[in-house]
Scaffold this active site. Structure first.
Site, mmCIF file in Angstrom:
data_model
loop_
_atom_site.group_PDB
_atom_site.id
_atom_site.type_symbol
_atom_site.label_atom_id
_atom_site.label_comp_id
_atom_site.label_asym_id
_atom_site.label_seq_id
_atom_site.Cartn_x
_atom_site.Cartn_y
_atom_site.Cartn_z
ATOM 1 N N ASP A 29 0.845 -1.194 0.000
ATOM 2 C CA ASP A 29 0.000 0.000 0.000
ATOM 3 C C ASP A 29 0.883 1.248 0.000
ATOM 4 O OD1 ASP A 29 -3.211 0.525 0.905
ATOM 5 O OD2 ASP A 29 -1.814 2.202 1.107
ATOM 6 N N ILE A 30 0.484 2.240 -0.778
ATOM 7 C CA ILE A 30 1.290 3.463 -0.923
ATOM 8 C C ILE A 30 1.275 4.305 0.359
ATOM 9 C CG2 ILE A 30 -0.490 5.042 -1.808
ATOM 10 C CD1 ILE A 30 1.563 5.813 -4.022
ATOM 11 N N ASN A 86 -13.108 -3.331 1.817
ATOM 12 C CA ASN A 86 -14.117 -2.292 1.972
ATOM 13 C C ASN A 86 -15.020 -2.277 0.744
ATOM 14 O OD1 ASN A 86 -12.856 -1.530 4.391
ATOM 15 N ND2 ASN A 86 -11.434 -0.199 3.302
ATOM 16 N N GLY A 92 -16.245 2.559 3.143
ATOM 17 C CA GLY A 92 -14.927 3.193 3.164
ATOM 18 C C GLY A 92 -14.069 2.849 1.959
ATOM 19 N N GLN A 93 -14.689 2.335 0.900
ATOM 20 C CA GLN A 93 -13.912 1.986 -0.296
ATOM 21 C C GLN A 93 -13.593 3.245 -1.087
ATOM 22 O OE1 GLN A 93 -15.831 -0.668 -3.107
ATOM 23 N NE2 GLN A 93 -13.894 -1.165 -4.105
ATOM 24 N N HIS A 99 -10.193 -5.232 -3.693
ATOM 25 C CA HIS A 99 -8.897 -5.480 -3.064
ATOM 26 C C HIS A 99 -9.088 -5.864 -1.617
ATOM 27 C CE1 HIS A 99 -9.825 -1.181 -2.601
ATOM 28 N NE2 HIS A 99 -9.199 -1.250 -1.435
ATOM 29 N N HIS A 101 -7.018 -5.726 2.060
ATOM 30 C CA HIS A 101 -5.898 -5.213 2.831
ATOM 31 C C HIS A 101 -5.391 -6.326 3.749
ATOM 32 C CE1 HIS A 101 -6.994 -0.845 2.107
ATOM 33 N NE2 HIS A 101 -8.166 -1.414 1.910
HETATM 34 P P1 5GP Z 1 -9.838 1.418 0.130
HETATM 35 O O1 5GP Z 1 -10.134 2.562 1.018
HETATM 36 O O2 5GP Z 1 -10.366 1.612 -1.267
HETATM 37 O O3 5GP Z 1 -10.237 0.085 0.715
HETATM 38 O O4 5GP Z 1 -8.264 1.328 0.048
HETATM 39 C C1 5GP Z 1 -7.504 1.780 -1.020
HETATM 40 C C2 5GP Z 1 -6.048 1.668 -0.630
HETATM 41 O O5 5GP Z 1 -5.273 1.820 -1.797
HETATM 42 C C3 5GP Z 1 -5.594 2.718 0.370
HETATM 43 O O6 5GP Z 1 -5.042 2.081 1.514
HETATM 44 C C4 5GP Z 1 -4.560 3.531 -0.406
HETATM 45 O O7 5GP Z 1 -3.483 3.940 0.391
HETATM 46 C C5 5GP Z 1 -4.126 2.565 -1.489
HETATM 47 N N1 5GP Z 1 -3.717 3.204 -2.730
HETATM 48 C C6 5GP Z 1 -4.395 4.177 -3.400
HETATM 49 N N2 5GP Z 1 -3.742 4.521 -4.518
HETATM 50 C C7 5GP Z 1 -2.633 3.729 -4.561
HETATM 51 C C8 5GP Z 1 -1.548 3.619 -5.489
HETATM 52 O O8 5GP Z 1 -1.478 4.303 -6.509
HETATM 53 N N3 5GP Z 1 -0.592 2.703 -5.200
HETATM 54 C C9 5GP Z 1 -0.646 1.907 -4.100
HETATM 55 N N4 5GP Z 1 0.365 1.031 -3.909
HETATM 56 N N5 5GP Z 1 -1.647 1.990 -3.195
HETATM 57 C C10 5GP Z 1 -2.620 2.890 -3.428
#
Ligand code: 5GP
Ligand code: ZN
Length: 108
Positions: A29-30, A86, A92-93, A99, A101
């Site tokens: 994760d970034i 999520n 919270g998506q 994906h 986590h």
């Molecule tokens: P969500 O809130 O959709 O479940 O989580 C999305 C996740 O993707 C977040 O933890 C966010 O930090 C990660 N993320 C978003 N954009 C990027 C990206 O460009 N690269 C990577 N490696 N992670 C990302």
């Protein structure tokens, strides 16, 4: 396809990839919210868990087995970890590409 995770699959956006095969991609994760924060995605675009279909069974079981394996490989399995997906706005998506986590490395 204007999807950041599809772009990571296509390698047009870089990521720190941990594992890859025909079906899935696994990368850091970034913006990690734990010492270990790894994302698991199907290579094919599925919007969220709410959009999985009967035909995705093999893909999904494969992905879950890789979560377990990689939790072991990165050394967080013994202490325990969290797996989270999520779904939609209230879930919270933020990225609309299915994906999971994998979070660990501290008491969550
Ligand atoms: P969500 O809130 O959709 O479940 O989580 C999305 C996740 O993707 C977040 O933890 C966010 O930090 C990660 N993320 C978003 N954009 C990027 C990206 O460009 N690269 C990577 N490696 N992670 C990302
Ligand atoms: Zn996508």
């Amino acid at each position: 396809m204007d999807c950041i995770f599809c772009k990571i699959v296509a390698k047009t956006v870089p990521a720190k990839v941990i594992y890859e095969d025909d079906l899935i991609l696994v990368f850091h994760d970034i913006a990690p919210s734990a010492p270990t924060h790894i994302l698991f995605i199907p290579k094919k675009h599925i919007q969220s868990l709410h959009y999985i279909e009967e035909g995705d069974k093999e893909l999904l079981s494969h992905l879950l087995l890789r979560i377990k394996q990689i939790a072991q490989d990165v050394g967080i399995a013994a202490a325990g970890y969290r797996v989270q997906t999520n779904i939609g706005r209230d879930g919270g998506q933020v990225v609309p590409h299915l994906h999971w986590h994998l979070l660990g490395g501290k008491k969550l």
